[in-house]
Motif scaffolding. Structure first.
Motif, PDB file in Angstrom:
ATOM      1  N   ALA A 140     -28.840   4.562   3.011  1.00  0.00           N
ATOM      2  CA  ALA A 140     -28.833   4.327   4.427  1.00  0.00           C
ATOM      3  C   ALA A 140     -27.555   4.608   5.023  1.00  0.00           C
ATOM      4  CB  ALA A 140     -29.454   2.962   4.684  1.00  0.00           C
ATOM      5  N   TYR A 143     -26.627   8.226   5.317  1.00  0.00           N
ATOM      6  CA  TYR A 143     -27.204   8.950   6.428  1.00  0.00           C
ATOM      7  C   TYR A 143     -26.928   8.359   7.711  1.00  0.00           C
ATOM      8  CZ  TYR A 143     -29.164  11.813   2.890  1.00  0.00           C
ATOM      9  OH  TYR A 143     -29.364  12.668   2.079  1.00  0.00           O
ATOM     10  N   LYS A 148     -27.688   9.894  11.534  1.00  0.00           N
ATOM     11  CA  LYS A 148     -29.150   9.748  11.441  1.00  0.00           C
ATOM     12  C   LYS A 148     -29.496   8.201  11.918  1.00  0.00           C
ATOM     13  CE  LYS A 148     -29.831  13.799   9.729  1.00  0.00           C
ATOM     14  NZ  LYS A 148     -30.243  14.957  10.342  1.00  0.00           N
ATOM     15  N   VAL A 150     -31.909   5.402  10.912  1.00  0.00           N
ATOM     16  CA  VAL A 150     -32.357   4.868   9.755  1.00  0.00           C
ATOM     17  C   VAL A 150     -33.005   3.617   9.824  1.00  0.00           C
ATOM     18  CG1 VAL A 150     -32.095   4.331   7.418  1.00  0.00           C
ATOM     19  CG2 VAL A 150     -30.645   6.129   8.356  1.00  0.00           C
ATOM     20  N   LEU A 204     -35.033   8.486   9.437  1.00  0.00           N
ATOM     21  CA  LEU A 204     -35.337   8.446   7.795  1.00  0.00           C
ATOM     22  C   LEU A 204     -35.861   6.896   7.716  1.00  0.00           C
ATOM     23  CD1 LEU A 204     -34.943   9.325   5.056  1.00  0.00           C
ATOM     24  CD2 LEU A 204     -32.662   8.425   4.927  1.00  0.00           C
ATOM     25  N   ILE A 206     -36.683   4.404   4.846  1.00  0.00           N
ATOM     26  CA  ILE A 206     -36.541   4.266   3.262  1.00  0.00           C
ATOM     27  C   ILE A 206     -37.375   3.074   2.709  1.00  0.00           C
ATOM     28  CG2 ILE A 206     -35.119   4.170   1.386  1.00  0.00           C
ATOM     29  CD1 ILE A 206     -32.794   4.860   3.135  1.00  0.00           C
TER      30      ILE A 206
END
Ligand SMILES: Nc1nc2c(ncn2[C@@H]2O[C@H](COP(=O)(O)OP(=O)(O)OP(=O)(O)O)[C@@H](O)[C@H]2O)c(=O)[nH]1
Ligand SMILES: [Mg+2]
Length: 323
Positions: A140, A143, A148, A150, A204, A206
């Motif tokens: 995390a 990115y 990004k 996240v 993203l 996760i």
């Protein structure tokens, strides 16, 4: 020019990134490269005993029997063909063959492959305590630094404390997290997670999963269900499935990797705790058995102790003494 000479030249001007690798691999290097040097100093020319000892060094580094036997055979063949008997040269050929042995087993890929439209879903799996949650925080962090958006999803509803652990990371990283009630269905949390990701235009997502040891059948059912419900919201989710392996568990890590590969489509491996092992050859064994690319390696407990796996840096870190 052999690979060792090439790597020395490539990494002679030390940059910070290489240093981190070198530091993290120092235990493995002590074990592997000093044995290799010691061997080449004890023999004037190579013979069968030399190759037996070479084989032993690879096996002791956890490179795995099958990888070791293949590589040694390649070295033996080349040395015969080219009439090479100098131990130092043999060791150079060995490192070349280790490189090829990894490279030819499949794709080489590091970063998460992002989808063009909509959230990319990364599912993280692995047995108990290997470093899944820590690796998720590290990914995390990586990115987020790349700009990004996240989102974390705590689908580990099994272990008391698991949700809090991931929540603490989310707070530190200043990002959102989706959680469920203790012992609730992991798949329903995963579903809520991808739904929210779509609503919030996340890049993203996760998803953390429970690391409990279970039978192959149960694991397959659980992961299958998680995938099925996620793909209701986002087709093809998860787009990436990373298996986390603890480098300090040795050949047991290879057994785990094979078991997970049988029940789910892995797109990558992350090897954690490389800083804590002297048997860094495990990467070669896992690649040999699975063919799946090692995407990242963990070199410590902190957020930025995650590095892209780089074959050159790895072999330099493992095989070149005093670097
Ligand atoms: N030295 C070192 N320690 C690590 C690394 N990665 C994780 N750890 C440590 O390993 C321990 C377990 O990490 P977790 O992230 O909680 O592992 P997990 O797989 O989520 O564990 P469960 O949720 O219980 O299955 C923690 O103490 C981490 O700090 C690493 O790369 N190097
Ligand atoms: Mg965890």
């Amino acid at each position: 020019m052999g690979l060792i000479a090439f790597l020395k030249e490539k990494f002679a001007k030390k940059d910070k990134k290489v240093d981190k690798y070198q530091e993290g691999l120092s235990k493995s290097r002590k074990n592997f490269s000093s044995k290799l040097n010691n061997l080449s100093e004890r023999y004037k020319t190579v013979n069968q005993d030399y190759f037996d000892e070479l084989e032993q060094i690879l096996i002791e580094s956890d490179a795995g029997i099958s990888f070791t036997l293949d590589v040694i055979e390649e070295v033996l063949n080349q040395s015969k063909k080219e009439h090479i008997t100098d131990p130092k040269q043999i060791n150079e050929i060995l490192v070349d063959k280790m490189f090829v042995g990894y490279a030819e087993k499949g794709d080489i890929q590091n970063d998460v492959v992002f989808r063009k439209d909509g959230p990319t879903v990364l599912l993280v799996v692995g047995v108990n305590g290997v470093g899944k949650t820590t690796t998720i925080a590290k990914l995390a962090h990586r990115y987020l630094n790349q700009g990004k958006k996240v989102l974390l999803v705590a689908a580990d509803t099994f272990r008391a404390g698991a949700v809090e652990q991931l929540t603490t990371w989310a707070e530190r990283l200043k990002i959102n997290i989706v959680t469920g009630k203790p012992e609730s269905d992991p798949a329903s949390v995963a579903y809520d997670g991808v739904k929210k990701a779509k609503e919030d235009n996340i890049d993203l997502v996760i998803v953390d999963t429970a690391g409990r040891l279970q039978t192959k059948n149960n694991l397959m059912l659980e992961l299958g269900k998680i995938k099925r419900v996620m793909s209701k919201e986002i087709p093809d989710a998860p787009h990436e499935t990373f298996l986390i392996i603890d480098a300090t568990t040795g050949q047991n890590g290879v057994v785990q990797a094979k078991a997970f590969k049988e029940v789910t489509d892995l797109t990558g491996i992350v090897i954690t705790k490389m800083d804590g092992t002297s048997k860094g050859g495990i990467i070669l064994a896992i690649r040999d058995e699975l063919g799946v690319p090692v995407r990242f390696i963990g070199l410590g407990e902190k957020m930025d102790d995650l590095e892209e796996f780089d074959l050159d840096k790895y072999l330099y870190g493992l095989c070149v003494e005093n670097n």
